[in-house]
Design an enzyme around this catalytic site. Structure first.
Site, PDB file in Angstrom:
ATOM      1  N   SER A  41      -9.420   1.822   0.436  1.00 54.68           N
ATOM      2  CA  SER A  41      -8.486   0.884   1.067  1.00 54.68           C
ATOM      3  C   SER A  41      -7.705   0.131   0.002  1.00 54.68           C
ATOM      4  CB  SER A  41      -9.249  -0.093   1.975  1.00 54.68           C
ATOM      5  OG  SER A  41      -8.354  -0.787   2.818  1.00 54.68           O
ATOM      6  N   ASN A  42      -6.842  -0.741   0.434  1.00 56.43           N
ATOM      7  CA  ASN A  42      -6.079  -1.630  -0.446  1.00 56.43           C
ATOM      8  C   ASN A  42      -6.456  -3.064  -0.116  1.00 56.43           C
ATOM      9  OD1 ASN A  42      -4.404   0.115  -1.923  1.00 56.43           O
ATOM     10  ND2 ASN A  42      -2.991   0.313  -0.219  1.00 56.43           N
ATOM     11  N   GLY A  43      -6.347  -3.949  -1.086  1.00 54.43           N
ATOM     12  CA  GLY A  43      -6.543  -5.364  -0.799  1.00 54.43           C
ATOM     13  C   GLY A  43      -5.305  -5.909  -0.107  1.00 54.43           C
TER      14      GLY A  43
ATOM     15  N   ALA B  76       0.184  -2.566   3.389  1.00 55.92           N
ATOM     16  CA  ALA B  76      -0.257  -1.996   2.104  1.00 55.92           C
ATOM     17  C   ALA B  76      -0.939  -0.668   2.431  1.00 55.92           C
ATOM     18  CB  ALA B  76      -1.215  -2.961   1.409  1.00 55.92           C
TER      19      ALA B  76
END
Ligand code: C5P
Length: 219
Positions: A22-24, A89
């Site tokens: 995942s992305n932050g 994101a």
């Protein structure tokens, strides 16, 4: 009233039923955009990846997990939208295969090689079929190389993805003299937003996108 699709939050790309890439991303920018749109009397739809924070009440939300789900939901919502703002994101890659359940980890000390495939560029896909609709993207850039370089990278995205407006967001501008957010307009104007937090920036981004839509709708 303008119908505004907003993608927000991260995506999750599952290796199996438990593990994921995942992305932050908190989703806050997308929430601020949705709230700004609703406050200005428009009709926002949030296509939202997994977030801890709850989206603003009263805003239509389509929950998704992966980039492919976000793409499908965004394309559906775009069919009836006038403006799209991509604040999500999105993970650039996803595992080539998703295993069922939770496969055991390899023997102690054993490494693991993941095969990844590229995810589609959601906002570029929308922009390719936009017609008279307005499509806005974000570029999260480093301030380290200076604002002109960040703007150049943002303008590269404007052209490559076929966007009408790019919001260049300097993630490390806090405490520096640089403006944190610059709107790169397709007509060549760069508009540095006054410092003042996400809510003010969101209101300006929505206003700029709606203005573009109105200009097009009347020509
Ligand atoms: O190329 P980059 O990831 O920096 O572009 C950021 C912009 O493109 C954001 O607006 C983001 O929401 C959008 N994007 C997308 N789909 C992707 C990657 C980025 O819509 N797969």
């Amino acid at each position: 009233m303008v119908a505004i699709l907003i993608t927000a939050g991260p995506t999750r790309e599952h290796l199996d039923d438990v593990r994921y890439l995942s992305n932050g991303s908190s989703g806050r920018m997308g929430f601020a955009l949705a709230l700004a749109a609703a406050t200005a009397g428009h009709q926002p739809t949030l296509v939202l990846g997994p977030t801890e924070l709850p989206p603003p009440p009263g805003v239509a939300v389509v929950r998704v997990v992966s980039a492919l789900e976000m793409q499908a939901a965004a394309e559906r919502a775009f069919a009836t939208a006038d403006v799209a703002i991509a604040a999500a994101a999105v993970c650039d890659w996803r595992p080539a295969r998703r295993a069922p359940g939770k496969p055991p980890k390899p023997a102690a000390g054993g490494g693991q090689t993941l095969e990844l495939v590229a995810n589609p560029d959601i906002v570029a896909g929308l922009a390719a079929r936009k017609g008279r609709r307005v499509v806005v993207g974000f570029g999260l850039e480093s301030a380290a190389a200076g604002m002109p370089a960040a703007i150049a990278r943002g303008r590269g995205k404007l052209v490559q993805k076929g966007l009408d407006l790019v919001v260049v967001n300097l993630h490390d501008a806090i405490g520096s003299d640089e403006a944190g957010i610059v709107l790169c307009h397709a007509d060549g104007r760069d508009e540095a937003l006054p410092r003042g937090g996400k809510d003010l920036a969101a209101a300006r981004i929505v206003a700029a996108a709606v203005q573009l839509w109105r200009e097009r709708a009347t020509t």
